[in-house]
Design a protein around this motif. Structure first.
Motif, mmCIF file in Angstrom:
data_model
loop_
_atom_site.group_PDB
_atom_site.id
_atom_site.type_symbol
_atom_site.label_atom_id
_atom_site.label_comp_id
_atom_site.label_asym_id
_atom_site.label_seq_id
_atom_site.Cartn_x
_atom_site.Cartn_y
_atom_site.Cartn_z
ATOM 1 N N LEU A 182 0.836 -1.208 0.000
ATOM 2 C CA LEU A 182 0.000 0.000 0.000
ATOM 3 C C LEU A 182 0.870 1.258 0.000
ATOM 4 N N GLU A 183 1.921 1.251 0.801
ATOM 5 C CA GLU A 183 2.815 2.412 0.827
ATOM 6 C C GLU A 183 3.474 2.612 -0.539
ATOM 7 N N ALA A 184 3.909 1.518 -1.167
ATOM 8 C CA ALA A 184 4.541 1.605 -2.493
ATOM 9 C C ALA A 184 3.559 2.092 -3.556
ATOM 10 N N GLU A 185 2.288 1.787 -3.357
ATOM 11 C CA GLU A 185 1.244 2.233 -4.283
ATOM 12 C C GLU A 185 0.777 3.655 -3.971
ATOM 13 N N HIS A 186 1.436 4.322 -3.038
ATOM 14 C CA HIS A 186 1.162 5.723 -2.677
ATOM 15 C C HIS A 186 -0.260 5.937 -2.179
ATOM 16 N N VAL A 187 -0.725 5.027 -1.338
ATOM 17 C CA VAL A 187 -2.052 5.127 -0.755
ATOM 18 C C VAL A 187 -2.063 6.105 0.429
ATOM 19 N N MET A 188 -0.909 6.354 1.023
ATOM 20 C CA MET A 188 -0.863 7.199 2.222
ATOM 21 C C MET A 188 -1.434 8.596 2.003
ATOM 22 N N PRO A 189 -1.133 9.292 0.906
ATOM 23 C CA PRO A 189 -1.747 10.614 0.728
ATOM 24 C C PRO A 189 -3.280 10.552 0.668
ATOM 25 N N GLU A 190 -3.792 9.526 0.048
ATOM 26 C CA GLU A 190 -5.250 9.352 -0.026
ATOM 27 C C GLU A 190 -5.833 9.139 1.380
ATOM 28 N N LEU A 191 -5.170 8.323 2.185
ATOM 29 C CA LEU A 191 -5.637 8.099 3.547
ATOM 30 C C LEU A 191 -5.497 9.366 4.382
ATOM 31 N N ALA A 192 -4.435 10.121 4.144
ATOM 32 C CA ALA A 192 -4.228 11.379 4.864
ATOM 33 C C ALA A 192 -5.350 12.376 4.565
#
Length: 176
Positions: free
Chosen positions: A73-83
């Motif tokens: 998930l981190e590699a797929e750049h999901v963190m900005p979406e969750l943020a």
């Protein structure tokens, strides 16, 4: 879900966690969440390690498949979406409450001035580490950490099905 104080982990449980991590487990004070087969998934770690180092990540995700799913998930750049979820007042309030809950849980194992007020994963204002947030969500149970819950919902791994190499490892019969 389990909440502190946790029973002291057995030597067999520590062996499973060490095998999961590929190194000796350090500072484990309890098993905070388990796979459906019984293997450790999340450990609770002392806020100060035996070498004196402060360790803010009280809930540590050890299950290899769960950790790999969070890495993906981190590699797929999901963190900005969750943020972006933190833009919602209700989610932000719940995330702040998750931070406070985390601190309360860790405090049961000692106060460490160097990490006072610091939880993990970026709480309470940002999303920094999905591993830490998922670990907290698994240990605390659904509805406590909204970002951890969202990460788990997006993950290819599920706490509801075993993905252990050796489900018997929880009983000390092999490597998990």
């Amino acid at each position: 879900m389990s909440r502190p104080p946790f029973p002291t982990p057995s030597d067999a449980e520590i062996a499973v966690v060490s095998a999961q991590l590929g190194r000796e487990a350090r500072g484990v004070v309890g098993i905070a969440a388990r796979c459906v087969c019984g293997n450790p998934t999340v450990v609770a770690t002392a806020p100060r390690l035996t070498d004196g180092s402060p360790f803010p990540t009280f809930y540590y995700l050890t299950h290899p498949a769960a950790a790999a799913a969070m890495s993906t998930l981190e590699a797929e750049h999901v963190m900005p979406e969750l943020a972006e979820m933190l833009d919602d007042e209700d989610v932000a309030a719940a995330y702040l409450a998750a931070h406070e809950s985390f601190l309360d849980d860790r405090r049961q194992y000692g106060d460490v001035p160097e990490i006072d007020g610091i939880s993990s994963g970026g709480m309470p204002t940002r999303v920094k580490c999905l591993h830490a947030l998922a670990g907290h969500a698994l240990a605390a149970g659904p509805g406590v950490n909204p970002i951890g819950d969202a990460a788990l919902a997006r993950a290819s791994w599920s706490p509801e099905r075993c993905a252990c190499v050796d489900p018997g490892a929880a009983r000390g019969n092999g490597a998990g």
